[in-house]
Design a protein around this motif. Structure first.
Motif, mmCIF file in Angstrom:
data_model
loop_
_atom_site.group_PDB
_atom_site.id
_atom_site.type_symbol
_atom_site.label_atom_id
_atom_site.label_comp_id
_atom_site.label_asym_id
_atom_site.label_seq_id
_atom_site.Cartn_x
_atom_site.Cartn_y
_atom_site.Cartn_z
ATOM 1 N N PHE A 94 0.906 -1.220 -0.032
ATOM 2 C CA PHE A 94 -0.055 -0.126 0.099
ATOM 3 C C PHE A 94 0.769 1.129 -0.141
ATOM 4 O O PHE A 94 0.427 2.441 -0.187
ATOM 5 N N ASP A 95 2.161 1.392 0.130
ATOM 6 C CA ASP A 95 2.912 2.254 0.194
ATOM 7 C C ASP A 95 4.078 2.273 -1.133
ATOM 8 O O ASP A 95 5.254 2.623 -0.763
ATOM 9 N N ASP A 96 3.604 2.003 -2.390
ATOM 10 C CA ASP A 96 4.449 2.253 -3.426
ATOM 11 C C ASP A 96 5.646 1.110 -3.358
ATOM 12 O O ASP A 96 6.837 1.551 -3.542
ATOM 13 N N TYR A 100 5.435 -4.356 2.356
ATOM 14 C CA TYR A 100 4.427 -5.065 1.710
ATOM 15 C C TYR A 100 4.150 -6.374 2.693
ATOM 16 O O TYR A 100 4.930 -6.890 3.373
ATOM 17 N N TYR A 101 2.924 -6.918 2.244
ATOM 18 C CA TYR A 101 2.302 -8.213 3.102
ATOM 19 C C TYR A 101 2.539 -9.390 2.135
ATOM 20 O O TYR A 101 2.191 -9.182 0.920
ATOM 21 N N PHE A 163 -0.787 -2.151 9.360
ATOM 22 C CA PHE A 163 0.128 -0.914 9.224
ATOM 23 C C PHE A 163 -0.214 0.206 8.298
ATOM 24 O O PHE A 163 0.625 1.020 7.860
ATOM 25 N N ASN A 164 -1.139 -0.010 7.642
ATOM 26 C CA ASN A 164 -1.674 0.933 6.474
ATOM 27 C C ASN A 164 -3.165 0.946 6.728
ATOM 28 O O ASN A 164 -4.030 0.760 7.220
ATOM 29 N N ASP A 168 -11.585 3.685 2.675
ATOM 30 C CA ASP A 168 -11.888 4.395 1.280
ATOM 31 C C ASP A 168 -10.929 3.897 0.125
ATOM 32 O O ASP A 168 -10.224 4.853 -0.287
ATOM 33 N N LEU A 169 -10.657 2.800 -0.120
ATOM 34 C CA LEU A 169 -9.900 2.254 -1.152
ATOM 35 C C LEU A 169 -10.375 2.594 -2.610
ATOM 36 O O LEU A 169 -9.358 2.717 -3.417
#
Length: 215
Positions: A94-96, A100-101, A163-164, A168-169
């Motif tokens: 979710f952070d470029d 990551y998960y 962690f993110n 509202d995706l």
């Protein structure tokens, strides 16, 4: 880099869920294949794998469909080595692609979820209790003389991505990749949705993630 639109599911998931109910929710969604047999010179076997994905306000719904020569589901406890079994995986950032998960489940629904940067020394596993909030529904078919077939639907609470900010995706673009592996099968394999250009087997390379767009 591949791009994939994740479509919304308008129905609320309430009550005791079942495979048929979830399958109906995503019945009209497009199947996507895992066409890349990475490191095929050393690992030429390629199972047939496809997936579809959708989202609600509170969950991601991912369905994998697999036809492969051998089925293996040895691990039954969270955070065990499920990648050695018949295993499907979904990595998401979710952070470029800074962190990551990695979401990994074998065909009997045993899971492993980690989070962090590509440096494995910095990565941490979620707790067993957190991993078990992911509901899995598997259907396994065995027929003599042909590949075995199994389908899994995963209901992944957005709370897993702790962690993110996953509120509202709609309209957001993130990154991820989808995989199938089986390190301890008779014919190990490492297939993916987005191609990985690396000399040795490694799924933990977010630079090869594709774009995931929430429609």
């Amino acid at each position: 880099m591949k791009k994939l639109t994740i479509l919304p599911i308008t129905s609320n998931l309430t009550g005791r869920l079942n495979f048929n109910q979830l399958s109906d929710l995503v019945a009209d969604f497009e199947w996507n294949t895992l066409p890349h047999s990475n490191w095929s010179e050393s690992y030429p076997y390629q199972p047939e794998v496809r997936f579809k994905i959708g989202y609600t306000e509170k969950e991601l719904i991912v369905q994998f469909d697999v036809a492969e020569e051998q089925l293996r589901g040895n691990y039954s406890e969270a955070n065990q080595n499920v990648w050695e079994d018949s295993c499907v995986e979904f990595f998401i950032s979710f952070d470029d692609r800074k962190n990551y998960y990695n979401i990994e489940f074998n065909l009997i629904g045993t899971g492993l979820i980690g989070y962090g940067s590509p440096d494995k020394a910095t990565r941490n596993r979620l707790s067993a209790a957190e991993i078990e909030t992911v509901q899995t529904f598997s259907l396994i078919e065995r027929h003599s003389g042909t590949d075995k077939h199994w389908t899994m639907i995963q209901v992944i609470p957005l709370a897993v991505f702790k962690f993110n900010d996953t509120r509202d995706l709609k309209g957001k673009t993130i990154h991820g990749n989808f995989y199938k592996c089986g390190d301890n099968l008779k014919q190990p394999h490492f297939v993916s949705w987005n191609k990985i250009d690396n000399p040795t087997p490694n799924f933990h390379l977010p630079q090869f993630f594709g774009e995931l767009i929430f429609g």
